[in-house]
Write a protein that holds these residues in place. Structure first.
Motif, PDB file in Angstrom:
ATOM      1  N   ALA A 166      13.416  15.724 -73.629  1.00  0.00           N
ATOM      2  CA  ALA A 166      14.351  15.176 -72.636  1.00  0.00           C
ATOM      3  C   ALA A 166      15.796  15.518 -72.994  1.00  0.00           C
ATOM      4  CB  ALA A 166      14.165  13.660 -72.535  1.00  0.00           C
ATOM      5  N   LEU A 167      16.124  15.382 -74.278  1.00  0.00           N
ATOM      6  CA  LEU A 167      17.479  15.711 -74.746  1.00  0.00           C
ATOM      7  C   LEU A 167      17.852  17.149 -74.354  1.00  0.00           C
ATOM      8  CD1 LEU A 167      19.861  14.999 -76.899  1.00  0.00           C
ATOM      9  CD2 LEU A 167      18.486  16.369 -78.448  1.00  0.00           C
ATOM     10  N   SER A 168      16.928  18.064 -74.574  1.00  0.00           N
ATOM     11  CA  SER A 168      17.193  19.486 -74.312  1.00  0.00           C
ATOM     12  C   SER A 168      17.434  19.721 -72.832  1.00  0.00           C
ATOM     13  CB  SER A 168      16.010  20.342 -74.775  1.00  0.00           C
ATOM     14  OG  SER A 168      15.739  20.093 -76.128  1.00  0.00           O
ATOM     15  N   LYS A 169      16.645  19.039 -71.985  1.00  0.00           N
ATOM     16  CA  LYS A 169      16.814  19.224 -70.538  1.00  0.00           C
ATOM     17  C   LYS A 169      18.160  18.668 -70.070  1.00  0.00           C
ATOM     18  CE  LYS A 169      11.872  19.257 -69.918  1.00  0.00           C
ATOM     19  NZ  LYS A 169      10.675  18.537 -69.481  1.00  0.00           N
ATOM     20  N   CYS A 170      18.604  17.567 -70.681  1.00  0.00           N
ATOM     21  CA  CYS A 170      19.940  17.029 -70.335  1.00  0.00           C
ATOM     22  C   CYS A 170      21.018  18.056 -70.642  1.00  0.00           C
ATOM     23  CB  CYS A 170      20.223  15.743 -71.112  1.00  0.00           C
ATOM     24  SG  CYS A 170      19.149  14.379 -70.666  1.00  0.00           S
ATOM     25  N   PHE A 171      20.965  18.653 -71.844  1.00  0.00           N
ATOM     26  CA  PHE A 171      21.971  19.661 -72.204  1.00  0.00           C
ATOM     27  C   PHE A 171      21.806  20.917 -71.347  1.00  0.00           C
ATOM     28  CE2 PHE A 171      22.789  17.090 -75.994  1.00  0.00           C
ATOM     29  CZ  PHE A 171      24.166  17.208 -76.088  1.00  0.00           C
ATOM     30  N   ALA A 172      20.571  21.273 -71.025  1.00  0.00           N
ATOM     31  CA  ALA A 172      20.336  22.465 -70.194  1.00  0.00           C
ATOM     32  C   ALA A 172      20.995  22.294 -68.829  1.00  0.00           C
ATOM     33  CB  ALA A 172      18.837  22.716 -70.045  1.00  0.00           C
ATOM     34  N   VAL A 180      25.312  29.077 -70.655  1.00  0.00           N
ATOM     35  CA  VAL A 180      24.670  28.545 -71.872  1.00  0.00           C
ATOM     36  C   VAL A 180      23.277  28.043 -71.513  1.00  0.00           C
ATOM     37  CG1 VAL A 180      24.832  26.857 -73.748  1.00  0.00           C
ATOM     38  CG2 VAL A 180      26.931  27.806 -72.728  1.00  0.00           C
ATOM     39  N   THR A 181      22.263  28.565 -72.171  1.00  0.00           N
ATOM     40  CA  THR A 181      20.900  28.078 -71.944  1.00  0.00           C
ATOM     41  C   THR A 181      20.477  27.175 -73.102  1.00  0.00           C
ATOM     42  OG1 THR A 181      19.769  29.889 -73.082  1.00  0.00           O
ATOM     43  CG2 THR A 181      20.295  30.218 -70.738  1.00  0.00           C
ATOM     44  N   VAL A 182      19.608  26.234 -72.782  1.00  0.00           N
ATOM     45  CA  VAL A 182      19.071  25.313 -73.797  1.00  0.00           C
ATOM     46  C   VAL A 182      17.562  25.270 -73.589  1.00  0.00           C
ATOM     47  CG1 VAL A 182      19.158  22.990 -74.773  1.00  0.00           C
ATOM     48  CG2 VAL A 182      21.189  23.938 -73.649  1.00  0.00           C
ATOM     49  N   ASN A 183      16.822  25.725 -74.561  1.00  0.00           N
ATOM     50  CA  ASN A 183      15.366  25.776 -74.440  1.00  0.00           C
ATOM     51  C   ASN A 183      14.688  25.178 -75.670  1.00  0.00           C
ATOM     52  OD1 ASN A 183      14.776  27.314 -71.861  1.00  0.00           O
ATOM     53  ND2 ASN A 183      16.266  28.688 -72.836  1.00  0.00           N
ATOM     54  N   ILE A 184      13.403  24.982 -75.508  1.00  0.00           N
ATOM     55  CA  ILE A 184      12.604  24.321 -76.545  1.00  0.00           C
ATOM     56  C   ILE A 184      11.495  25.272 -76.995  1.00  0.00           C
ATOM     57  CG2 ILE A 184      11.021  22.381 -76.961  1.00  0.00           C
ATOM     58  CD1 ILE A 184      12.606  21.314 -74.206  1.00  0.00           C
ATOM     59  N   ILE A 185      11.268  25.333 -78.287  1.00  0.00           N
ATOM     60  CA  ILE A 185      10.054  25.972 -78.796  1.00  0.00           C
ATOM     61  C   ILE A 185       9.153  24.857 -79.308  1.00  0.00           C
ATOM     62  CG2 ILE A 185       9.049  27.497 -80.548  1.00  0.00           C
ATOM     63  CD1 ILE A 185      11.602  29.144 -80.480  1.00  0.00           C
ATOM     64  N   SER A 186       7.924  24.871 -78.859  1.00  0.00           N
ATOM     65  CA  SER A 186       6.997  23.825 -79.277  1.00  0.00           C
ATOM     66  C   SER A 186       5.797  24.453 -79.991  1.00  0.00           C
ATOM     67  CB  SER A 186       6.537  23.024 -78.049  1.00  0.00           C
ATOM     68  OG  SER A 186       5.762  21.931 -78.491  1.00  0.00           O
ATOM     69  N   PRO A 187       5.859  24.497 -81.318  1.00  0.00           N
ATOM     70  CA  PRO A 187       4.772  25.138 -82.053  1.00  0.00           C
ATOM     71  C   PRO A 187       3.644  24.153 -82.387  1.00  0.00           C
ATOM     72  CG  PRO A 187       6.841  25.069 -83.341  1.00  0.00           C
ATOM     73  CD  PRO A 187       6.959  24.113 -82.209  1.00  0.00           C
ATOM     74  N   ALA A 233      16.922  36.584 -71.634  1.00  0.00           N
ATOM     75  CA  ALA A 233      16.398  35.252 -71.283  1.00  0.00           C
ATOM     76  C   ALA A 233      17.443  34.407 -70.543  1.00  0.00           C
ATOM     77  CB  ALA A 233      15.931  34.523 -72.539  1.00  0.00           C
ATOM     78  N   ALA A 234      18.423  35.058 -69.919  1.00  0.00           N
ATOM     79  CA  ALA A 234      19.539  34.324 -69.302  1.00  0.00           C
ATOM     80  C   ALA A 234      19.110  33.382 -68.179  1.00  0.00           C
ATOM     81  CB  ALA A 234      20.579  35.314 -68.782  1.00  0.00           C
ATOM     82  N   PHE A 235      17.956  33.675 -67.538  1.00  0.00           N
ATOM     83  CA  PHE A 235      17.523  32.860 -66.393  1.00  0.00           C
ATOM     84  C   PHE A 235      16.507  31.795 -66.832  1.00  0.00           C
ATOM     85  CE2 PHE A 235      15.755  32.535 -61.911  1.00  0.00           C
ATOM     86  CZ  PHE A 235      16.934  32.093 -61.341  1.00  0.00           C
ATOM     87  N   VAL A 236      16.324  31.680 -68.131  1.00  0.00           N
ATOM     88  CA  VAL A 236      15.355  30.719 -68.666  1.00  0.00           C
ATOM     89  C   VAL A 236      16.146  29.582 -69.315  1.00  0.00           C
ATOM     90  CG1 VAL A 236      13.461  30.385 -70.310  1.00  0.00           C
ATOM     91  CG2 VAL A 236      13.729  32.600 -69.144  1.00  0.00           C
ATOM     92  N   THR A 237      16.105  28.412 -68.715  1.00  0.00           N
ATOM     93  CA  THR A 237      16.774  27.269 -69.348  1.00  0.00           C
ATOM     94  C   THR A 237      16.036  25.973 -69.043  1.00  0.00           C
ATOM     95  OG1 THR A 237      18.927  26.303 -69.888  1.00  0.00           O
ATOM     96  CG2 THR A 237      18.504  26.688 -67.539  1.00  0.00           C
ATOM     97  N   GLY A 238      16.102  25.055 -69.979  1.00  0.00           N
ATOM     98  CA  GLY A 238      15.394  23.778 -69.839  1.00  0.00           C
ATOM     99  C   GLY A 238      13.892  23.936 -69.967  1.00  0.00           C
ATOM    100  N   SER A 239      13.467  25.084 -70.483  1.00  0.00           N
ATOM    101  CA  SER A 239      12.018  25.334 -70.530  1.00  0.00           C
ATOM    102  C   SER A 239      11.476  25.095 -71.945  1.00  0.00           C
ATOM    103  CB  SER A 239      11.718  26.768 -70.099  1.00  0.00           C
ATOM    104  OG  SER A 239      12.032  27.645 -71.155  1.00  0.00           O
ATOM    105  N   THR A 240      10.167  24.940 -71.994  1.00  0.00           N
ATOM    106  CA  THR A 240       9.487  24.775 -73.281  1.00  0.00           C
ATOM    107  C   THR A 240       8.546  25.952 -73.480  1.00  0.00           C
ATOM    108  OG1 THR A 240       9.566  22.377 -73.051  1.00  0.00           O
ATOM    109  CG2 THR A 240       8.006  23.250 -74.659  1.00  0.00           C
ATOM    110  N   LEU A 241       8.770  26.681 -74.543  1.00  0.00           N
ATOM    111  CA  LEU A 241       7.893  27.809 -74.874  1.00  0.00           C
ATOM    112  C   LEU A 241       6.875  27.315 -75.896  1.00  0.00           C
ATOM    113  CD1 LEU A 241       6.990  30.710 -74.840  1.00  0.00           C
ATOM    114  CD2 LEU A 241       9.086  31.365 -75.980  1.00  0.00           C
TER     115      LEU A 241
END
Ligand SMILES: NC(=O)c1ccc[n+]([C@@H]2O[C@H](COP(=O)([O-])OP(=O)(O)OC[C@H]3O[C@@H](n4cnc5c(N)ncnc54)[C@H](O)[C@@H]3O)[C@@H](O)[C@H]2O)c1
Length: 250
Positions: A166-172, A180-187, A233-241
């Protein structure tokens, strides 16, 4: 796709070992100048080991809970490179596998302070600078435990990792119009010290429960970070990889 990060500067937290170190390595291999930071002073030696090029690595101690230390580290990186910070990876985390019923509230606070407040501070310090510069990439590390729940790393760990989504999506949302993009990596299920110390048959049993039938490598997490840090990846933001071998499909 050939990703070239030369001319970019990056700061990675919790980079003395594990995935932070692997992502820092991948960024330097793509040509970036990377400041590896950690509470552990072994981070200096870790950075020295990455200096084979083509990028450059610098080590510096940084406790992610300390906002003034964040500003100092970012000032230091910007002085070193002569340009605004481009990439920040919030990766440092505490994983304390205490039971729900026994963990102290003090431990709850300690985990939240590093795993959630530390990420907020990092996003805000970096976000201010990136917004002004008109370009930036923030990458936050969550976990399958934050998406699905799970007690292996502790309830506080899972809750903090869910909060990072949720934090990442707020900043995104806040930074989307500023380059500025903000994304998440979820390993999940990444090979590491724990799996390497397990008997082979236990590792095989673990792997058989993963759709791709093997554990992931830290280099695969590193490549995910390089992609999210790139211009491509400029068009990728608020996403979780998700880097999890198919353990969670959404
Ligand atoms: N390894 C995995 O399989 C896996 C799976 C899911 C999610 N993750 C996430 O990936 C990230 C890295 O995981 P890892 O397994 O490499 O972790 P790790 O425990 O190996 O490394 C974490 C690093 O963070 C540092 N650190 C701890 N507190 C700090 C603080 N206050 N300030 C700065 N640094 C601090 C530690 O010194 C350590 O070097 C974490 O956010 C974790 O939640 C990892």
């Amino acid at each position: 796709m050939n990703i070239d990060l030369s001319g970019r500067s990056a700061l990675v937290t919790g980079a003395a070992q594990g995935l932070g170190l692997a992502m820092a390595k991948a960024l330097t291999e793509a040509g970036a100048t990377v400041m590896l930071t950690d509470v552990s002073d072994t981070v200096g030696a870790a950075a020295t080991d990455l200096n084979a090029g083509p990028g450059r690595a610098i080590g510096r101690t940084l406790d992610v809970q300390d906002e003034a230390a964040w500003e100092d580290a970012l000032d230091g990186l910007e002085a070193e490179t002569g340009k605004p910070v481009g990439i920040v990876i919030n990766n440092a985390a505490l994983t304390l596998a205490s039971s729900i019923w026994d963990l102290s509230l003090d431990e709850w606070d300690r985990v939240m302070a590093v795993n959630l407040k530390g990420y907020f501070i990092g996003c805000r310090c970096a976000g201010r600078r990136m917004r002004q510069a008109g370009w930036g990439r923030i990458i936050n590390l969550s976990s399958l435990a934050g998406q699905r729940g799970g007690l292996v790393g502790g309830v506080h760990y899972s809750a903090s990792k869910g909060g990072i989504l949720a934090l990442s999506k707020c900043f995104a949302l806040e930074l989307a119009g500023d380059g500025v993009t903000v994304n998440i990596i979820s390993p999940a299920a990444i090979e590491g010290p724990m799996s390497r110390s397990m008997p082979q048959d236990k590792v095989a049993a673990l792997a058989s429960g993963i759709p791709v039938k093997r554990l992931g490598s830290d280099a695969e997490v590193g490549m995910a970070a390089v992609y999210l840090a790139s211009d491509q990846a400029a068009f990728v933001t608020g996403s979780t990889l998700d880097v999890n071998g198919g353990l969670l499909m959404r």
